[in-house]
Design an enzyme around this catalytic site. Structure first.
Site, PDB file in Angstrom:
ATOM      1  N   ASN A   1      55.603   0.378  56.089  1.00 48.51           N
ATOM      2  CA  ASN A   1      57.070   0.293  56.142  1.00 48.51           C
ATOM      3  C   ASN A   1      57.671   1.127  55.008  1.00 48.51           C
ATOM      4  OD1 ASN A   1      57.407  -1.438  53.687  1.00 48.51           O
ATOM      5  ND2 ASN A   1      56.128  -2.801  54.922  1.00 48.51           N
TER       6      ASN A   1
ATOM      7  N   ASP B   1      53.574  -8.180  58.770  1.00 43.82           N
ATOM      8  CA  ASP B   1      53.312  -9.480  59.384  1.00 43.82           C
ATOM      9  C   ASP B   1      52.047  -9.438  60.241  1.00 43.82           C
ATOM     10  OD1 ASP B   1      55.465 -10.942  58.346  1.00 43.82           O
ATOM     11  OD2 ASP B   1      56.847  -9.981  59.752  1.00 43.82           O
TER      12      ASP B   1
ATOM     13  N   PRO C   1      47.978 -13.315  56.998  1.00 43.08           N
ATOM     14  CA  PRO C   1      48.362 -14.571  56.320  1.00 43.08           C
ATOM     15  C   PRO C   1      49.732 -14.394  55.664  1.00 43.08           C
ATOM     16  CG  PRO C   1      46.663 -13.400  55.069  1.00 43.08           C
ATOM     17  CD  PRO C   1      46.829 -12.665  56.364  1.00 43.08           C
TER      18      PRO C   1
ATOM     19  N   VAL D   1      53.476 -15.592  50.576  1.00 42.74           N
ATOM     20  CA  VAL D   1      54.396 -16.406  49.776  1.00 42.74           C
ATOM     21  C   VAL D   1      54.403 -17.862  50.244  1.00 42.74           C
ATOM     22  CG1 VAL D   1      56.593 -15.984  51.020  1.00 42.74           C
ATOM     23  CG2 VAL D   1      56.595 -16.278  48.543  1.00 42.74           C
TER      24      VAL D   1
ATOM     25  N   PHE E   1      61.751 -13.077  49.164  1.00 43.90           N
ATOM     26  CA  PHE E   1      62.820 -12.186  49.595  1.00 43.90           C
ATOM     27  C   PHE E   1      62.950 -12.323  51.109  1.00 43.90           C
ATOM     28  CE2 PHE E   1      64.575  -9.026  46.579  1.00 43.90           C
ATOM     29  CZ  PHE E   1      63.947  -9.455  45.430  1.00 43.90           C
TER      30      PHE E   1
HETATM   31  O1  PMT Z   1      60.678  -1.633  47.650  1.00 42.22           O
HETATM   32  P1  PMT Z   1      62.116  -1.180  47.781  1.00 42.22           P
HETATM   33  O2  PMT Z   1      62.223   0.158  48.457  1.00 42.22           O
HETATM   34  O3  PMT Z   1      62.839  -1.248  46.481  1.00 42.22           O
HETATM   35  O4  PMT Z   1      62.848  -2.190  48.783  1.00 42.22           O
HETATM   36  C1  PMT Z   1      63.044  -3.507  48.401  1.00 42.22           C
HETATM   37  C2  PMT Z   1      62.785  -4.486  49.571  1.00 42.22           C
HETATM   38  C3  PMT Z   1      63.801  -4.254  50.668  1.00 42.22           C
HETATM   39  C4  PMT Z   1      61.372  -4.282  50.131  1.00 42.22           C
HETATM   40  C5  PMT Z   1      62.894  -5.927  48.961  1.00 42.22           C
HETATM   41  O5  PMT Z   1      64.182  -6.089  48.431  1.00 42.22           O
HETATM   42  C6  PMT Z   1      62.617  -6.978  50.022  1.00 42.22           C
HETATM   43  O6  PMT Z   1      63.460  -7.378  50.794  1.00 42.22           O
HETATM   44  N1  PMT Z   1      61.347  -7.456  50.078  1.00 42.22           N
HETATM   45  C7  PMT Z   1      60.836  -8.378  51.084  1.00 42.22           C
HETATM   46  C8  PMT Z   1      60.489  -7.606  52.337  1.00 42.22           C
HETATM   47  C9  PMT Z   1      59.948  -8.507  53.443  1.00 42.22           C
HETATM   48  O7  PMT Z   1      58.816  -8.370  53.826  1.00 42.22           O
HETATM   49  O8  PMT Z   1      60.782  -9.427  53.836  1.00 42.22           O
HETATM   50  P2  PMT Z   1      60.466 -10.497  55.053  1.00 42.22           P
HETATM   51  O9  PMT Z   1      61.777 -11.080  55.355  1.00 42.22           O
HETATM   52  O10 PMT Z   1      59.729  -9.834  56.142  1.00 42.22           O
HETATM   53  O11 PMT Z   1      59.511 -11.542  54.387  1.00 42.22           O
HETATM   54  C10 PMT Z   1      59.982 -12.735  53.765  1.00 42.22           C
HETATM   55  C11 PMT Z   1      59.175 -13.057  52.525  1.00 42.22           C
HETATM   56  O12 PMT Z   1      57.838 -13.347  52.890  1.00 42.22           O
HETATM   57  C12 PMT Z   1      59.094 -11.918  51.504  1.00 42.22           C
HETATM   58  O13 PMT Z   1      59.167 -12.477  50.224  1.00 42.22           O
HETATM   59  C13 PMT Z   1      57.717 -11.303  51.759  1.00 42.22           C
HETATM   60  O14 PMT Z   1      57.175 -10.731  50.562  1.00 42.22           O
HETATM   61  C14 PMT Z   1      56.936 -12.530  52.189  1.00 42.22           C
HETATM   62  N2  PMT Z   1      55.812 -12.269  53.105  1.00 42.22           N
HETATM   63  C15 PMT Z   1      56.022 -11.756  54.349  1.00 42.22           C
HETATM   64  C16 PMT Z   1      54.954 -11.611  55.218  1.00 42.22           C
HETATM   65  C17 PMT Z   1      53.670 -11.974  54.769  1.00 42.22           C
HETATM   66  N3  PMT Z   1      52.631 -11.819  55.568  1.00 42.22           N
HETATM   67  N4  PMT Z   1      53.492 -12.456  53.539  1.00 42.22           N
HETATM   68  C18 PMT Z   1      54.533 -12.605  52.692  1.00 42.22           C
HETATM   69  O15 PMT Z   1      54.351 -13.058  51.560  1.00 42.22           O
END
Ligand code: PMT
Length: 396
Positions: free
Chosen positions: A210, A279, A306, A309, A323
């Site tokens: 991504n 994911d 997995p 977080v 996030f």
């Molecule tokens: O890196 P930059 O270019 O500065 O951009 C910043 C950002 C947009 C990446 C950052 O601000 C951000 O939003 N990060 C989280 C991105 C993300 O994967 O979001 P999500 O909504 O898909 O996931 C929710 C949370 O679960 C996140 O904290 C993610 O780290 C976590 N996650 C998701 C999937 C997974 N398999 N394991 C996780 O821990």
């Protein structure tokens, strides 16, 4: 290593005889590894030339608010967001008065007003002007708004008077600016931050990934270090350097990030998941490069990774911040992730807006915890990171 290394410092210069010392300040800051930009008032240019400061800072000097060419190159709002900190040295009595009134009638006052970054003033003026009730009131007002006053020193003045009103020496100002970044809010704490993208291999030459640049996570790591935390970054592949005092563990895939994160959480006070983790991953990683076949389409089977977080939160070892990167219904999905992943806090950004989120230097977020919500930005990721770390320190 100086805490000013890689910081973006805006030096403002207002009109006063001490302006000649600003050249030395710019040199001191550059020597400490800071990237310096200079904004001068028109009065300041009577005391020192913009060319001198351009040569010393290595950047064009900014002079006018209403110059369309200069605004097109780097407008006042951009400059305000660019700065990790602003120091106005010298700050004349007139400049202090205009700033305390919230005026924005030249570039320097407009930038100060438009910035969320720490602002420091190095007053320099005649001792009687410094002692006057008007200046005292203006300084008190500014201090009440969080503006730092560095000095002035006492001694012999250019006008022949003796008393308070001399600008502090550039070396002292640089040192004080350095200290401005150290809050000590997380002293003694261990913080783990995930950052960047993950890469999910398809074969030896291809992967699914991504647009994450790592900027948000790395800025958070810098802010955690500034707050005194022992900070570990678990980083996916990015093109930026980790902060000087961070322990950085480089990983590629979500599974590698998972292994590292779950090991670190056993000895951690705060876990922040800023990484953009895939994911899903391909269920098979081909041993050799997948060859193009005759078929017009190709189907990949993906399996779930997995949730790092969520599994960290399930350990109930530390304060866990996630996030949420959303393109629509940001509020609804962020609140759902807060509950589903059992997080202490979630920081949501709208990644459909190219001016913030992925890869941008700026970001704007909503933060949710318990039944509360607050918003930050748009500001630079480094300023935002400082604000977020302050909030996390308060809540954890
Ligand atoms: O890196 P930059 O270019 O500065 O951009 C910043 C950002 C947009 C990446 C950052 O601000 C951000 O939003 N990060 C989280 C991105 C993300 O994967 O979001 P999500 O909504 O898909 O996931 C929710 C949370 O679960 C996140 O904290 C993610 O780290 C976590 N996650 C998701 C999937 C997974 N398999 N394991 C996780 O821990």
């Amino acid at each position: 290593m100086s805490a000013l290394q890689n910081r973006q410092i805006l030096v403002g210069i207002s009109g006063g005889i001490a302006a000649y010392k600003s050249a030395e300040l710019v040199r001191e800051l550059s020597r400490a590894g800071a990237c310096v930009r200079v904004v001068m008032t028109r009065a300041a240019t009577e005391f020192i030339t913009p060319l001198t400061l351009q040569a010393l800072s290595g950047n064009p000097v900014h002079l006018d608010l209403l110059d369309t060419e200069a605004e097109a190159a780097m407008g006042h709002i951009e400059l305000a967001r660019w700065a990790d900190a602003i120091i106005v040295a010298p700050a004349s009595a007139n400049f202090i008065a205009r700033l305390s009134q919230g005026r924005a009638d030249d570039l320097l006052t407009a930038v100060c007003l438009a910035s969320a970054s720490p602002l420091a003033l190095a007053p320099a003026m005649n001792q009687q002007m410094w002692r006057s009730d008007a200046t005292r009131n203006n300084c008190e007002q500014l201090a009440g708004r969080g503006v730092q006053l560095f000095g002035p020193a006492e001694g012999e003045q250019a006008c022949g008077d003796v008393g308070p009103g001399r600008m502090l020496e550039p070396g002292i100002l640089a040192h004080k600016l350095e200290q401005l970044f150290d809050s000590g809010l997380l002293a003694g704490k261990k913080v783990v931050i995930t950052a960047g993208p993950t890469r999910e291999a398809l074969d030896p030459v291809r992967y699914i990934s991504n647009h994450s640049s790592g900027k948000m996570g790395y800025a958070l790591a810098q802010a955690a270090i500034d707050a005194g935390a022992d900070t570990t970054l678990v980083s996916g592949p990015v093109n930026i350097s980790p902060p000087a005092r961070a322990t950085c563990i480089n990983v590629n895939s979500a599974q590698e990030m998972y292994t590292q994160a779950l090991a670190l959480v056993q000895n951690c006070d705060i876990f922040v998941a800023a990484a953009a983790v895939a994911d899903y991953r391909p269920d098979q990683v081909a041993e050799n490069k997948i060859k193009k076949g005759d078929s017009e389409s190709m189907t990949l089977t993906l399996i779930k990774n997995p949730d790092i977080v969520a599994d960290v939160a399930a350990q109930q070892q530390c304060f866990v911040v996630g996030f949420a990167a959303e393109t629509h219904e940001v509020d609804k999905y962020a609140r759902k992730k807060l509950v589903d992943k059992q997080l202490n806090m979630i920081i949501a950004n709208d990644v459909s807006d190219p001016s913030i989120g992925f890869n941008s230097d700026n970001n704007a977020v909503n933060v949710y915890w318990d039944n509360e919500k607050t918003s930050f930005g748009p500001v630079s990721k480094s300023v935002l990171a400082k604000q977020l770390i302050e909030l996390i320190a308060q809540r954890s």
